[in-house]
Design a protein around this motif. Structure first.
Motif, PDB file in Angstrom:
ATOM      1  N   SER A  93       0.863  -1.186   0.000  1.00 43.85           N
ATOM      2  CA  SER A  93       0.000   0.000   0.000  1.00 43.85           C
ATOM      3  C   SER A  93       0.897   1.232   0.000  1.00 43.85           C
ATOM      4  O   SER A  93       2.004   1.213   0.536  1.00 43.85           O
ATOM      5  N   ILE A  94       0.411   2.303  -0.646  1.00 43.18           N
ATOM      6  CA  ILE A  94       1.178   3.526  -0.844  1.00 43.18           C
ATOM      7  C   ILE A  94       0.292   4.701  -0.464  1.00 43.18           C
ATOM      8  O   ILE A  94      -0.904   4.710  -0.795  1.00 43.18           O
ATOM      9  N   PRO A  95       0.833   5.734   0.186  1.00 43.68           N
ATOM     10  CA  PRO A  95       0.026   6.939   0.421  1.00 43.68           C
ATOM     11  C   PRO A  95      -0.452   7.520  -0.920  1.00 43.68           C
ATOM     12  O   PRO A  95       0.349   7.752  -1.825  1.00 43.68           O
ATOM     13  N   MET A  96      -1.748   7.723  -1.052  1.00 48.62           N
ATOM     14  CA  MET A  96      -2.340   8.164  -2.318  1.00 48.62           C
ATOM     15  C   MET A  96      -1.751   9.485  -2.815  1.00 48.62           C
ATOM     16  O   MET A  96      -1.395   9.611  -3.984  1.00 48.62           O
ATOM     17  N   ALA A  97      -1.634  10.467  -1.948  1.00 49.19           N
ATOM     18  CA  ALA A  97      -1.118  11.782  -2.361  1.00 49.19           C
ATOM     19  C   ALA A  97       0.316  11.671  -2.857  1.00 49.19           C
ATOM     20  O   ALA A  97       0.690  12.287  -3.856  1.00 49.19           O
ATOM     21  N   VAL A 151       4.363  11.448  -7.568  1.00 47.12           N
ATOM     22  CA  VAL A 151       5.423  10.704  -8.249  1.00 47.12           C
ATOM     23  C   VAL A 151       4.961  10.268  -9.632  1.00 47.12           C
ATOM     24  O   VAL A 151       5.718  10.360 -10.602  1.00 47.12           O
ATOM     25  N   TRP A 152       3.728   9.827  -9.768  1.00 48.03           N
ATOM     26  CA  TRP A 152       3.196   9.370 -11.057  1.00 48.03           C
ATOM     27  C   TRP A 152       3.176  10.514 -12.063  1.00 48.03           C
ATOM     28  O   TRP A 152       3.498  10.340 -13.227  1.00 48.03           O
ATOM     29  N   LYS A 153       2.821  11.702 -11.605  1.00 52.78           N
ATOM     30  CA  LYS A 153       2.789  12.872 -12.491  1.00 52.78           C
ATOM     31  C   LYS A 153       4.183  13.195 -13.019  1.00 52.78           C
ATOM     32  O   LYS A 153       4.362  13.528 -14.185  1.00 52.78           O
ATOM     33  N   LYS A 154       5.196  13.086 -12.163  1.00 55.17           N
ATOM     34  CA  LYS A 154       6.577  13.382 -12.570  1.00 55.17           C
ATOM     35  C   LYS A 154       7.209  12.245 -13.366  1.00 55.17           C
ATOM     36  O   LYS A 154       7.924  12.486 -14.334  1.00 55.17           O
TER      37      LYS A 154
END
Length: 165
Positions: A39-43, A48-51
């Motif tokens: 599990s990963i913190p959503m924010a 990171v996904w955007k970058k």
């Protein structure tokens, strides 16, 4: 290098509880790595996904353990577009990887600007093979080379950095 703090999930069936806690369920796997639910913190994931997109190496930190990985796939909610689940592909050290890199069209085409042409973008991404550390977030295609109405830019015309195939 971008990194994400992850936590292993023992209870893989309670995804609604994970999401209610502000976390996103995910999994990482690779040729020499067993499939592991995390599990990963959503924010943190969204930033990171955007970058990084799907072509940049990300460090997954699980306590003292670190894994170099690529975002392989993201499942999004069909109405909101919010990410619901992510797959991370753990990279095998010393091996090249094949990924799709987005194309960014830059510049001004004289054929479009001066002659009333219409720019048709047939491809939005191109598949490349490279060492994981050499992968860029995107490739830029200069459309200023399109001078006449029938001019085209082929994939072979895109200049790739050293070490790419």
């Amino acid at each position: 290098m971008l990194s994400l703090t992850v936590e292993k999930r023992a209870d893989v069936g309670k995804l609604d509880a994970v999401r209610a806690a502000g976390l996103m369920p995910a999994v990482f796997y690779g040729p020499k790595e067993a499939s592991t639910s995390i599990s990963i913190p959503m924010a943190e994931f969204k930033k990171v996904w955007k970058k990084a997109g799907e072509s940049s190496v990300i460090i997954l930190k699980d306590g003292a353990t670190e894994h170099e990985a690529l975002i392989h796939e993201v499942d999004k909610h069909p109405l909101t577009g919010e990410p619901r689940h992510a797959d991370f592909y753990v990279i095998e050290k010393g091996k090249k990887v094949t990924v799709n890199v987005p194309l960014i069209y830059a510049g001004v085409s004289p054929a479009v600007k001066d002659k009333g042409g219409i720019l048709v973008k047939v491809h939005r991404e191109v598949e490349v093979e490279a060492a994981p550390r050499d992968l860029p977030h995107e490739l830029t295609v200069d459309i200023a080379k399109l001078i006449e109405l029938n001019d085209v830019i082929h994939a072979k015309d895109i200049v790739l950095p050293k070490g790419w195939i």
